[in-house]
Motif scaffolding. Structure first.
Motif, PDB file in Angstrom:
ATOM      1  N   PRO A 280       0.805  -1.220   0.000  1.00 43.42           N
ATOM      2  CA  PRO A 280       0.000   0.000   0.000  1.00 43.42           C
ATOM      3  C   PRO A 280       0.836   1.268   0.000  1.00 43.42           C
ATOM      4  N   ALA A 281       0.265   2.310  -0.595  1.00 43.84           N
ATOM      5  CA  ALA A 281       0.845   3.650  -0.567  1.00 43.84           C
ATOM      6  C   ALA A 281       0.099   4.439   0.506  1.00 43.84           C
ATOM      7  N   THR A 282       0.796   4.764   1.576  1.00 39.05           N
ATOM      8  CA  THR A 282       0.181   5.310   2.785  1.00 39.05           C
ATOM      9  C   THR A 282       0.304   6.832   2.835  1.00 39.05           C
ATOM     10  N   ILE A 283      -0.821   7.520   2.782  1.00 37.46           N
ATOM     11  CA  ILE A 283      -0.808   8.976   2.946  1.00 37.46           C
ATOM     12  C   ILE A 283      -0.336   9.317   4.353  1.00 37.46           C
ATOM     13  N   GLU A 284       0.676  10.180   4.438  1.00 39.78           N
ATOM     14  CA  GLU A 284       1.101  10.709   5.743  1.00 39.78           C
ATOM     15  C   GLU A 284       1.071  12.226   5.655  1.00 39.78           C
ATOM     16  N   LEU A 285       0.139  12.812   6.349  1.00 36.16           N
ATOM     17  CA  LEU A 285      -0.026  14.263   6.334  1.00 36.16           C
ATOM     18  C   LEU A 285       0.949  14.882   7.327  1.00 36.16           C
ATOM     19  N   GLU A 286       1.958  15.583   6.800  1.00 31.74           N
ATOM     20  CA  GLU A 286       2.932  16.225   7.692  1.00 31.74           C
ATOM     21  C   GLU A 286       3.113  17.714   7.406  1.00 31.74           C
ATOM     22  N   TYR A 287       2.643  18.193   6.271  1.00 29.51           N
ATOM     23  CA  TYR A 287       2.768  19.634   6.034  1.00 29.51           C
ATOM     24  C   TYR A 287       1.792  20.391   6.930  1.00 29.51           C
ATOM     25  N   ASN A 288       2.052  21.671   7.135  1.00 25.44           N
ATOM     26  CA  ASN A 288       1.211  22.474   8.012  1.00 25.44           C
ATOM     27  C   ASN A 288      -0.195  22.615   7.430  1.00 25.44           C
ATOM     28  N   ILE A 289      -1.186  22.359   8.258  1.00 24.06           N
ATOM     29  CA  ILE A 289      -2.575  22.461   7.811  1.00 24.06           C
ATOM     30  C   ILE A 289      -2.947  23.933   7.646  1.00 24.06           C
ATOM     31  N   PRO A 290      -3.445  24.319   6.476  1.00 22.71           N
ATOM     32  CA  PRO A 290      -3.793  25.732   6.251  1.00 22.71           C
ATOM     33  C   PRO A 290      -4.923  26.190   7.164  1.00 22.71           C
ATOM     34  N   ALA A 291      -4.957  27.470   7.435  1.00 18.14           N
ATOM     35  CA  ALA A 291      -6.033  28.054   8.238  1.00 18.14           C
ATOM     36  C   ALA A 291      -7.372  27.761   7.581  1.00 18.14           C
ATOM     37  N   GLN A 297      -9.860  17.199   5.880  1.00 17.23           N
ATOM     38  CA  GLN A 297      -9.942  17.882   4.579  1.00 17.23           C
ATOM     39  C   GLN A 297      -8.638  17.766   3.801  1.00 17.23           C
ATOM     40  N   GLU A 298      -7.510  17.852   4.502  1.00  9.74           N
ATOM     41  CA  GLU A 298      -6.217  17.758   3.812  1.00  9.74           C
ATOM     42  C   GLU A 298      -5.919  16.333   3.342  1.00  9.74           C
ATOM     43  N   VAL A 299      -6.320  15.335   4.119  1.00 11.80           N
ATOM     44  CA  VAL A 299      -6.143  13.954   3.665  1.00 11.80           C
ATOM     45  C   VAL A 299      -7.005  13.699   2.431  1.00 11.80           C
ATOM     46  N   LYS A 300      -8.185  14.279   2.393  1.00  7.65           N
ATOM     47  CA  LYS A 300      -9.031  14.174   1.189  1.00  7.65           C
ATOM     48  C   LYS A 300      -8.319  14.771  -0.031  1.00  7.65           C
ATOM     49  N   ILE A 301      -7.644  15.895   0.182  1.00 14.45           N
ATOM     50  CA  ILE A 301      -6.910  16.540  -0.917  1.00 14.45           C
ATOM     51  C   ILE A 301      -5.762  15.646  -1.378  1.00 14.45           C
ATOM     52  N   CYS A 302      -5.059  15.033  -0.426  1.00 11.97           N
ATOM     53  CA  CYS A 302      -3.963  14.118  -0.769  1.00 11.97           C
ATOM     54  C   CYS A 302      -4.491  12.902  -1.526  1.00 11.97           C
TER      55      CYS A 302
END
Length: 311
Positions: A280-291, A297-302
């Motif tokens: 599997p290709a695992t999404i890891e959200l590490e960038y700063n979440i925008p205001a 929401q950011e994982v959905k974008i990824c």
């Protein structure tokens, strides 16, 4: 006329019964709402897109919360961080300010005698909602953890239905120790690295046991080597258990919104599609979440970015 006053004992008993009923109804309603929801699906043109639950660290993090986030993101497979699963299973909670010298023996004792029933229950809750747990990352696999804790980690992983546990790459002595226990349990250990990654970093661990494997992070690899991870993936694809997807800049640069760094995410996903790699290709959200946004929401974008790359 007979008095209608309740005794204190009657009142407490009635209140406890009501609270228990409310808790049961709440859990029943939660389970029912998940079962009635459409099952998530993040297998895109043969590539399994997953997410590590660390991505939701900025939000409430119970096992139930994390499952809801996965469904909201339309992701059907995950790498589960250890804390939520252990909390669900009844592990003692580390108090604020409590140091590891005090807490370590307490959690080790709990792990040594922990029942696997709650882990099986957790697996069923996720599976019934359409989410598979392919990896588990507990903090029970370190050099300071006892063999009993490590055995517990493998047993809990089996109860959760994972193919592998994940851990930060330790020294050679510890990879030998983990590899031997992994061989005993016939469960893979995926070793994760940060920017210390090199094309040969995992070679010793891989030579020690066929159950020692790679939990590659393409963002860290690209940032640490200032090069594409594709040659590494092509060489070691049969030893990769799962792969973290994130974007980072070269030269130990920062995390970036996907598409704004130097990590060739789209090329890596295209390679997985072309060669039919099954890890599997695992999404890891590490960038700063925008205001104005949040982790879901950011994982959905990824996920959308990955889906676009896999068209």
């Amino acid at each position: 006329m007979k008095k209608q006053n309740l005794s204190r004992r009657q009142f407490i008993g009635s209140g406890a019964l009501a609270a228990t009923s409310m808790l049961f109804l709440s859990k029943t309603s939660f389970a029912g709402s998940l079962l009635s929801a459409a099952k998530p699906n993040s297998v895109i043109n043969g590539v399994q897109i997953g997410v590590i639950t660390y991505s939701f660290r900025s939000m409430p993090g119970t096992a139930e919360d994390l499952l809801k986030y996965c469904i909201d993101c339309n992701i059907n497979a995950i790498e589960l961080m250890g804390d939520a699963a252990e909390a669900y299973a009844g592990a003692p909670k580390r108090e604020q300010g409590q140091n590891w010298t005090e807490f370590g023996p307490k959690i080790a004792e709990w792990r040594a005698g922990a029942s696997m029933d709650k882990f099986k229950e957790l697996r069923k809750m996720y599976n019934d909602a359409g989410v598979t747990i392919y990896a588990w990352k507990p903090n029970a696999l370190g050099a300071k953890n006892s063999d009993a804790e490590i055995e517990y980690a493998f047993n809990a992983g089996k109860a959760l239905g994972v193919t592998h546990v994940t851990v930060e790459l330790p020294d050679d002595a510890q990879t030998k120790r983990l590899g031997d226990l992994a061989t005993k349990h016939k469960m893979y250990v995926g070793y994760h690295a940060h920017t210390q990654a090199t094309p040969t970093l995992w070679d010793t661990a891989l030579s020690q046991s066929k159950y020692n494997a790679i939990n590659l992070d393409i963002g860290h690899y690209a940032s640490g080597t200032s090069s594409s991870p594709i040659p590494f993936i092509e060489k070691y694809h049969d030893r990769i258990t799962s792969m973290h997807i994130k974007d980072r800049k070269f030269n130990n640069g920062p995390n970036a919104v996907w598409g704004q760094g130097d990590t060739p995410i789209k090329d890596v996903l295209a390679l997985m599609k072309k060669n039919k790699y099954k890890f599997p290709a695992t999404i890891e959200l590490e960038y700063n979440i925008p205001a104005g946004s949040d982790a879901v929401q950011e994982v959905k974008i990824c996920r959308a970015y990955a889906a676009d790359a896999l068209k």
